[in-house]
Design a protein around this motif. Structure first.
Motif, PDB file in Angstrom:
ATOM      1  N   ASP A 193      -4.687  15.364 -13.538  1.00 45.76           N
ATOM      2  CA  ASP A 193      -3.760  15.697 -12.405  1.00 45.76           C
ATOM      3  C   ASP A 193      -4.557  15.614 -11.111  1.00 45.76           C
ATOM      4  OD1 ASP A 193      -1.998  15.782 -14.507  1.00 45.76           O
ATOM      5  OD2 ASP A 193      -1.630  17.920 -14.152  1.00 45.76           O
ATOM      6  N   ASP A 194      -5.646  16.343 -11.153  1.00 48.06           N
ATOM      7  CA  ASP A 194      -6.337  16.477  -9.812  1.00 48.06           C
ATOM      8  C   ASP A 194      -6.953  15.258  -9.268  1.00 48.06           C
ATOM      9  OD1 ASP A 194      -5.610  19.117  -9.833  1.00 48.06           O
ATOM     10  OD2 ASP A 194      -7.895  19.702 -10.579  1.00 48.06           O
ATOM     11  N   PHE A 195      -7.424  14.340 -10.232  1.00 47.64           N
ATOM     12  CA  PHE A 195      -8.062  13.220  -9.837  1.00 47.64           C
ATOM     13  C   PHE A 195      -6.788  12.092  -9.098  1.00 47.64           C
ATOM     14  CE2 PHE A 195      -8.895   8.579 -10.851  1.00 47.64           C
ATOM     15  CZ  PHE A 195     -10.057   8.595 -10.165  1.00 47.64           C
ATOM     16  N   LEU A 196      -5.852  12.137 -10.061  1.00 48.08           N
ATOM     17  CA  LEU A 196      -4.644  11.216  -9.599  1.00 48.08           C
ATOM     18  C   LEU A 196      -4.022  11.775  -8.271  1.00 48.08           C
ATOM     19  CD1 LEU A 196      -3.141  10.702 -12.689  1.00 48.08           C
ATOM     20  CD2 LEU A 196      -3.963   8.990 -11.697  1.00 48.08           C
ATOM     21  N   THR A 197      -3.989  13.060  -7.944  1.00 49.06           N
ATOM     22  CA  THR A 197      -3.575  13.395  -6.589  1.00 49.06           C
ATOM     23  C   THR A 197      -4.380  13.385  -5.638  1.00 49.06           C
ATOM     24  OG1 THR A 197      -3.916  15.749  -7.301  1.00 49.06           O
ATOM     25  CG2 THR A 197      -1.735  15.036  -7.648  1.00 49.06           C
ATOM     26  N   SER A 198      -5.593  12.905  -5.720  1.00 46.66           N
ATOM     27  CA  SER A 198      -6.729  12.631  -4.767  1.00 46.66           C
ATOM     28  C   SER A 198      -6.246  11.260  -4.182  1.00 46.66           C
ATOM     29  CB  SER A 198      -8.112  12.833  -5.240  1.00 46.66           C
ATOM     30  OG  SER A 198      -8.425  11.990  -6.165  1.00 46.66           O
ATOM     31  N   ALA A 234      -2.676  -1.083 -13.173  1.00 45.81           N
ATOM     32  CA  ALA A 234      -3.769  -1.574 -13.760  1.00 45.81           C
ATOM     33  C   ALA A 234      -5.155  -1.239 -13.218  1.00 45.81           C
ATOM     34  CB  ALA A 234      -3.729  -3.204 -13.995  1.00 45.81           C
ATOM     35  N   GLN A 235      -5.105  -1.267 -11.899  1.00 47.72           N
ATOM     36  CA  GLN A 235      -6.266  -0.787 -10.982  1.00 47.72           C
ATOM     37  C   GLN A 235      -6.316   0.670 -11.086  1.00 47.72           C
ATOM     38  OE1 GLN A 235      -8.772  -2.411  -9.176  1.00 47.72           O
ATOM     39  NE2 GLN A 235      -9.520  -0.480  -8.717  1.00 47.72           N
ATOM     40  N   LEU A 236      -5.599   1.626 -10.900  1.00 49.63           N
ATOM     41  CA  LEU A 236      -5.365   2.878 -11.180  1.00 49.63           C
ATOM     42  C   LEU A 236      -6.033   3.381 -12.424  1.00 49.63           C
ATOM     43  CD1 LEU A 236      -4.760   5.656  -9.827  1.00 49.63           C
ATOM     44  CD2 LEU A 236      -2.527   5.327 -10.778  1.00 49.63           C
ATOM     45  N   THR A 237      -5.461   2.724 -13.563  1.00 52.39           N
ATOM     46  CA  THR A 237      -6.127   2.712 -14.933  1.00 52.39           C
ATOM     47  C   THR A 237      -7.720   2.614 -15.053  1.00 52.39           C
ATOM     48  OG1 THR A 237      -4.107   1.971 -15.958  1.00 52.39           O
ATOM     49  CG2 THR A 237      -5.771   2.021 -17.334  1.00 52.39           C
ATOM     50  N   ARG A 238      -8.106   1.612 -14.310  1.00 56.75           N
ATOM     51  CA  ARG A 238      -9.457   1.194 -14.368  1.00 56.75           C
ATOM     52  C   ARG A 238     -10.168   2.583 -13.594  1.00 56.75           C
ATOM     53  NH1 ARG A 238      -7.574  -3.854 -13.795  1.00 56.75           N
ATOM     54  NH2 ARG A 238      -7.505  -3.715 -11.374  1.00 56.75           N
ATOM     55  N   GLU A 239      -9.618   2.940 -12.455  1.00 57.50           N
ATOM     56  CA  GLU A 239     -10.317   3.925 -11.698  1.00 57.50           C
ATOM     57  C   GLU A 239     -10.417   5.238 -12.313  1.00 57.50           C
ATOM     58  OE1 GLU A 239      -8.201   4.372  -8.000  1.00 57.50           O
ATOM     59  OE2 GLU A 239      -8.263   2.337  -7.521  1.00 57.50           O
ATOM     60  N   VAL A 240      -9.231   5.655 -13.436  1.00 58.94           N
ATOM     61  CA  VAL A 240      -9.409   6.652 -14.190  1.00 58.94           C
ATOM     62  C   VAL A 240     -10.611   6.557 -15.057  1.00 58.94           C
ATOM     63  CG1 VAL A 240      -8.005   7.742 -16.257  1.00 58.94           C
ATOM     64  CG2 VAL A 240      -6.917   7.357 -13.923  1.00 58.94           C
ATOM     65  N   ALA A 241     -10.481   5.425 -15.754  1.00 59.21           N
ATOM     66  CA  ALA A 241     -11.549   5.260 -16.888  1.00 59.21           C
ATOM     67  C   ALA A 241     -12.881   5.054 -16.285  1.00 59.21           C
ATOM     68  CB  ALA A 241     -11.288   3.766 -17.537  1.00 59.21           C
ATOM     69  N   GLY A 297     -13.818   8.539 -17.837  1.00 57.79           N
ATOM     70  CA  GLY A 297     -13.909   8.015 -18.993  1.00 57.79           C
ATOM     71  C   GLY A 297     -12.765   7.512 -19.921  1.00 57.79           C
ATOM     72  N   ASP A 298     -13.102   6.704 -20.898  1.00 51.14           N
ATOM     73  CA  ASP A 298     -11.859   6.277 -21.583  1.00 51.14           C
ATOM     74  C   ASP A 298     -10.824   7.204 -22.262  1.00 51.14           C
ATOM     75  OD1 ASP A 298     -12.657   3.729 -21.017  1.00 51.14           O
ATOM     76  OD2 ASP A 298     -13.719   3.474 -22.741  1.00 51.14           O
ATOM     77  N   LEU A 299     -11.435   8.319 -22.598  1.00 42.27           N
ATOM     78  CA  LEU A 299     -10.452   9.331 -23.184  1.00 42.27           C
ATOM     79  C   LEU A 299      -9.342   9.650 -22.349  1.00 42.27           C
ATOM     80  CD1 LEU A 299     -10.191  11.467 -25.437  1.00 42.27           C
ATOM     81  CD2 LEU A 299     -11.697  12.984 -24.272  1.00 42.27           C
ATOM     82  N   TYR A 300      -9.495   9.734 -20.942  1.00 47.95           N
ATOM     83  CA  TYR A 300      -8.533  10.234 -20.144  1.00 47.95           C
ATOM     84  C   TYR A 300      -7.825   8.904 -19.603  1.00 47.95           C
ATOM     85  CZ  TYR A 300     -10.253  14.800 -19.590  1.00 47.95           C
ATOM     86  OH  TYR A 300     -10.561  15.992 -20.163  1.00 47.95           O
ATOM     87  N   THR A 301      -8.118   7.602 -19.972  1.00 46.92           N
ATOM     88  CA  THR A 301      -7.268   6.480 -19.580  1.00 46.92           C
ATOM     89  C   THR A 301      -5.695   6.500 -20.078  1.00 46.92           C
ATOM     90  OG1 THR A 301      -9.002   5.151 -19.820  1.00 46.92           O
ATOM     91  CG2 THR A 301      -6.891   3.991 -19.686  1.00 46.92           C
ATOM     92  N   PRO A 302      -4.887   6.674 -19.131  1.00 45.12           N
ATOM     93  CA  PRO A 302      -3.348   6.659 -19.510  1.00 45.12           C
ATOM     94  C   PRO A 302      -2.893   5.521 -20.159  1.00 45.12           C
ATOM     95  CG  PRO A 302      -3.533   7.286 -17.438  1.00 45.12           C
ATOM     96  CD  PRO A 302      -5.097   6.511 -17.592  1.00 45.12           C
TER      97      PRO A 302
END
Length: 104
Positions: A15-20, A57-64, A68-73
């Motif tokens: 949540d914190d990563f995405l809201t940034s 798709a870009q957001l997913t790459r940024e999360v990974a 890390g892959d564990l947090y990839t939506p």
């Protein structure tokens, strides 16, 4: 919630990563039932401008890359706002119920 393995995904970190992200006003990560007995990571995004949703798709790459892959939506949905509790926290129980009801 669990990710692609039996390890726990801590939704607050995601949540914190995405809201940034500059395009997002709010976000909530939660687990939704997968095809087997695990949960998959689903994220509800609230963009600042509803007509300007970030590239998923870009957001997913940024999360990974960042978490890390564990947090990839595994999936996303877009909302105008998130439900709140009486003290102003995101009501993830209500959000999950709403998403599961919409799934059928």
């Amino acid at each position: 919630m669990t990710g692609r393995t039996a390890d726990n995904v801590y939704s607050r970190l995601l949540d914190d990563f995405l809201t940034s992200h500059p395009a997002l006003k709010d976000a909530a990560a939660l687990g939704l039932p997968g095809d087997d007995d695990t949960e998959t990571v689903h994220v509800v995004l609230v963009p600042h401008d509803p007509s300007c949703v970030p590239d998923l798709a870009q957001l997913t790459r940024e999360v990974a890359d960042a978490l890390g892959d564990l947090y990839t939506p595994a999936s996303y949905s877009i909302a105008d706002s998130l439900p709140r509790t009486a003290v102003g926290k995101t009501d993830k129980k209500a959000l999950r119920t709403s998403l599961l009801t919409a799934r059928g």
